[in-house]
Design an enzyme around this catalytic site. Structure first.
Site, PDB file in Angstrom:
ATOM      1  N   GLU A 142       0.910  -1.188   0.049  1.00 54.55           N
ATOM      2  CA  GLU A 142      -0.126  -0.064   0.093  1.00 54.55           C
ATOM      3  C   GLU A 142       0.811   1.196   0.012  1.00 54.55           C
ATOM      4  O   GLU A 142       0.883   1.839   1.043  1.00 54.55           O
ATOM      5  CB  GLU A 142      -1.163  -0.076   1.067  1.00 54.55           C
ATOM      6  CG  GLU A 142      -2.164  -0.946   1.064  1.00 54.55           C
ATOM      7  CD  GLU A 142      -3.168  -0.879   1.902  1.00 54.55           C
ATOM      8  OE1 GLU A 142      -3.102  -0.148   3.001  1.00 54.55           O
ATOM      9  OE2 GLU A 142      -4.361  -1.275   1.639  1.00 54.55           O
ATOM     10  N   GLU A 320      -6.374  -7.820  -0.403  1.00 54.49           N
ATOM     11  CA  GLU A 320      -6.932  -7.741   0.944  1.00 54.49           C
ATOM     12  C   GLU A 320      -8.712  -7.568   0.874  1.00 54.49           C
ATOM     13  O   GLU A 320      -8.981  -6.411   0.505  1.00 54.49           O
ATOM     14  CB  GLU A 320      -6.006  -6.609   1.925  1.00 54.49           C
ATOM     15  CG  GLU A 320      -4.813  -6.848   1.802  1.00 54.49           C
ATOM     16  CD  GLU A 320      -4.227  -6.044   2.799  1.00 54.49           C
ATOM     17  OE1 GLU A 320      -4.943  -5.183   3.420  1.00 54.49           O
ATOM     18  OE2 GLU A 320      -2.820  -5.791   2.738  1.00 54.49           O
ATOM     19  N   HIS A 371      -8.528  -6.215  14.855  1.00 51.55           N
ATOM     20  CA  HIS A 371      -9.003  -6.333  13.451  1.00 51.55           C
ATOM     21  C   HIS A 371      -9.398  -7.700  13.297  1.00 51.55           C
ATOM     22  O   HIS A 371      -8.544  -8.606  13.880  1.00 51.55           O
ATOM     23  CB  HIS A 371      -7.812  -5.886  12.633  1.00 51.55           C
ATOM     24  CG  HIS A 371      -8.051  -5.680  11.157  1.00 51.55           C
ATOM     25  ND1 HIS A 371      -8.807  -6.989  10.510  1.00 51.55           N
ATOM     26  CD2 HIS A 371      -8.011  -4.798  10.291  1.00 51.55           C
ATOM     27  CE1 HIS A 371      -8.879  -6.484   9.352  1.00 51.55           C
ATOM     28  NE2 HIS A 371      -8.525  -5.152   9.079  1.00 51.55           N
TER      29      HIS A 371
END
Ligand code: GAL
Length: 675
Positions: A142, A320, A371
């Site tokens: 990213e 993802e 998460h």
């Protein structure tokens, strides 16, 4: 159409790897991505590599029948490296150094760090490049996450004048382009030019646009070093990078030129929470995400690489996929039951070859311990795992029925990063936001049931009957030539507000839309920037009655008052008292049957809907009128209806030659439609 997962073997005891791999395989996953943050475990001391654990991890995953995406770990340089290259740390535009202790702590322009990244990439490729299980590479992770593209550290500062020399050649050309006589900004030498950050008030728009181009380019240069190390050492493996939703600091197409496959990271709930959508919409879609926010990114990234001749698409993945709640949005709700499966099928219907969930097992410590993963903290299955397993069964059934054809969209949405940058540099109206103007037109096309390819105008546009360019702000001859071709071939081209306002150096055109004037047959006169919340109306003229019927269109935020030439049809006039009767909407017919429709105002979604419905019908496209939250996607595989609402819906597909189809809440249905 395959599924995968992101896995961090370095976080878990080795004896869990084999059962984990078996379990992945058992639920129907075939890909596993590893390694992107593992630098300190691979190279704990400078130059001393510890491969045995990674050898074992790759072997174990491979032995279970999984294919591995191996990542270079360069998003997380280890402490020892930062200590040896202290000036590699990123410096923000506020001049503050951003320190060690999270991730992405490097300056893309730093030569020492570029060398270190190339070295770890080379070492990994040397070791694993021909490993049977390693089928793909992800470089870094990213780019630009946490606002790291636009930096202002010493290496970036030093690279800036060099980039400007390459772009302008002479200082006079730069002074001319930035119009530096204004406020005594003229430069005598390139080396005197500082980054346009930290100025007292706005820096020159031309300098800011170049800074956006320059910093995006630095990322691509940085990245290319790793590609060059990996390619020769890993023949036949594809190289990719995972992009982010609605991210425009980096030109994904320029990066794409170095890649074999394009991937992005799909977090529908986080994306919704961070979006500028109204509260009503956020509340309604809080547990499913908004279908158009997600699909827009699928279509954008699927279109980020140019396909090979004769191919409808390029290899495109979701690297993802959100598996449950994330930890990073302002609020992080649980997804609705069924949402993970719905997102998976939506991605596949938009052309994704692989959907890979982030992550296998929830972390028990550090920044992301809240998460979700497919497994909970204790290793028991979470809801996401059941849904991934369900999706895998669906895909196996679909595969048994035959091939998975991929198709081009019926409509093209034209988008360039330069225009997004210009949009951000000079919004001029508080409500003018990068992406939003494109997204509203996109939503209108998707409501009509059309599949949309989001592409640059420089792409092969032949075959699209309808092309929509919500705001091509920067216009030059090359753009005019690119748009002339589809018009000559009979297409309908729709141009929105601010089209051609600027030259490509961001000076304004003396008469907008500059070189596009012969396409539009109209000039832009005065412009009106509306206050947030105010709206205006456009009353339609008889010339448009056939296309648009007898209605008014509403607009907000922006109005270009158009000045049509002879021979251009006037389709609509503003009803706003301050400029009543000024022209808002025009149509210019072209030889070859094409027509260029210019809409000077930023239409609201129903306005775009009415305009595009009429134009689509005349372009011979069959359309629907889908309710909010219900979408049809036909880019790949069997046409797939998706219901993002919490109530069952019935959709009549008769206008497309299909049947009435029912879809349950947060569910999908595959439908039969004539080709
Ligand atoms: C992505 C990132 C992952 C992880 C994930 C959490 O942005 O690539 O490393 O942080 O978000 O949702």
């Amino acid at each position: 159409m395959e599924l995968g997962v992101c896995y961090y073997p370095e976080h878990w005891p080795q004896e869990t790897w084999e059962p984990d791999a078996r379990r992945m395989k058992d639920i129907g996953l075939t890909w596993v991505r590893i390694g992107e943050f593992a630098w300190s475990v691979i190279e704990g001391e400078p130059g001393r590599y510890t491969w045995d654990w990674l050898d074992r991890a790759v072997d174990t995953l491979g032995a279970a029948g999984l294919r591995v995406v191996l990542c270079t770990p360069t998003a997380t340089p280890p402490k020892w490296l930062v200590q040896s290259l202290p000036d590699m740390l990123p410096v923000g535009r506020d001049g503050k150094v951003r320190g060690f202790g999270s991730r992405r702590h490097y300056d893309f322009a730093h030569e020492g760090y570029r060398d270190a990244s190339a070295a770890i990439a080379a070492a990994m490729a040397e070791r694993f490049g021909r490993h049977e299980a390693v089928r793909a590479w992800q470089i870094d992770n990213e780019y630009g996450c946490h606002d790291t593209v636009r930096q202002a550290g010493p290496a970036t500062r030093a690279a800036w004048p060099r980039w400007l020399v390459a772009r302008y050649g002479s200082i006079d050309a730069l002074n001319e382009a930035w119009w530096t006589t204004f406020w005594s900004q003229s430069y005598r030498r390139f080396e005197d030019i500082e980054l346009p950050v930290g100025t007292v008030t706005d820096a020159a728009p031309g300098a800011l646009l170049d800074y956006a181009r320059f910093t995006s380019r630095l990322v691509v240069e940085y990245h290319q070093r790793q590609v060059d190390e990996i390619r020769p050492r890993s023949p036949g493996r594809s190289i990719t990078h995972n992009d982010m939703a609605f991210f425009d600091d980096l030109d994904a197409r320029a990066l794409g030129e170095t890649l074999d496959a394009i991937t992005w990271d799909n977090y529908p709930l986080g994306m919704l929470e961070q979006s500028p959508l109204p509260e009503r919409v956020k509340t309604r879609f809080a547990r499913t995400g908004h279908p158009d926010l997600i699909a827009f990114n699928h279509d954008l990234y699927r279109g980020a690489l140019a396909p090979k001749a004769g191919e409808p698409h390029v290899p495109f993945w979701v690297m993802e996929q959100q598996p449950g709640p994330v930890n990073w949005a302002p609020t992080n709700p649980l997804p609705a039951t069924g949402a993970v499966r719905l997102w998976t099928h939506q991605a596949i219907a938009h052309g994704a070859e692989v959907v890979s969930y982030f992550r296998w097992r929830a972390a028990v410590g550090a920044q992301e311990h809240l998460h979700a993963g497919l497994l909970r903290h204790d290793g028991t299955p979470d809801q996401g795992l059941h849904e991934a397993e369900h999706a895998a069964r669906d895909l196996a059934e679909a595969a048994a029925k035959g091939p998975h054809p991929r198709r081009r969209g019926q409509a093209a949405l034209l988008l360039r990063y330069d225009d997004l940058w210009a949009s951000a540099i000079e919004p001029h109206a508080a409500g003018w936001r990068p992406w939003a103007v494109w997204l509203e037109a996109y939503t209108a096309l998707r409501t009509l049931g059309l599949d949309v390819d989001v592409v640059p105008p420089a792409r092969d546009l032949s075959g699209y009957g309808l092309l929509v360019a919500p705001s091509l702000m920067l216009a030059d001859e090359a753009l005019a030539a690119a748009l002339r071709a589809p018009l000559a071939a009979g297409a309908t081209l729709v141009l929105g507000p601010r089209t051609g306002a600027y030259r490509s150096d961001m000076r304004v055109h003396e008469r907008a839309p500059g070189p596009l004037a012969d396409l539009t047959g109209t000039r832009t006169g005065r412009i009106d920037a509306l206050r947030p919340g105010s709206v205006g109306a456009i009353s339609l003229h008889s010339a448009s009655a056939r296309t648009l019927g007898d209605t008014e269109l509403t607009y907000h935020t922006w109005a270009d008052l158009l000045e049509p030439e002879r021979g251009t049809e006037v389709w609509g006039r503003y009803a706003t008292p301050a400029y009543a009767d000024q022209v808002a909407l025009t149509c210019r017919h072209h030889e070859g049957g094409g027509r260029c429709v210019t809409v000077g105002a930023w239409l609201d979604a129903p306005g775009w809907g009415r305009l595009l419905a009429g134009l689509a019908a005349e372009a011979g496209l069959q359309t629907l009128a889908l309710p909010e939250g219900v979408r049809l996607s036909r880019s790949a595989g069997r046409p797939c209806l998706q219901n993002f609402t919490d109530v069952p819906v019935r959709v009549d597909l008769a206008p497309l030659g299909g049947q009435v189809v029912s879809v349950g809440p947060v569910d999908v249905a595959w439908v039969e439609l004539p080709a």
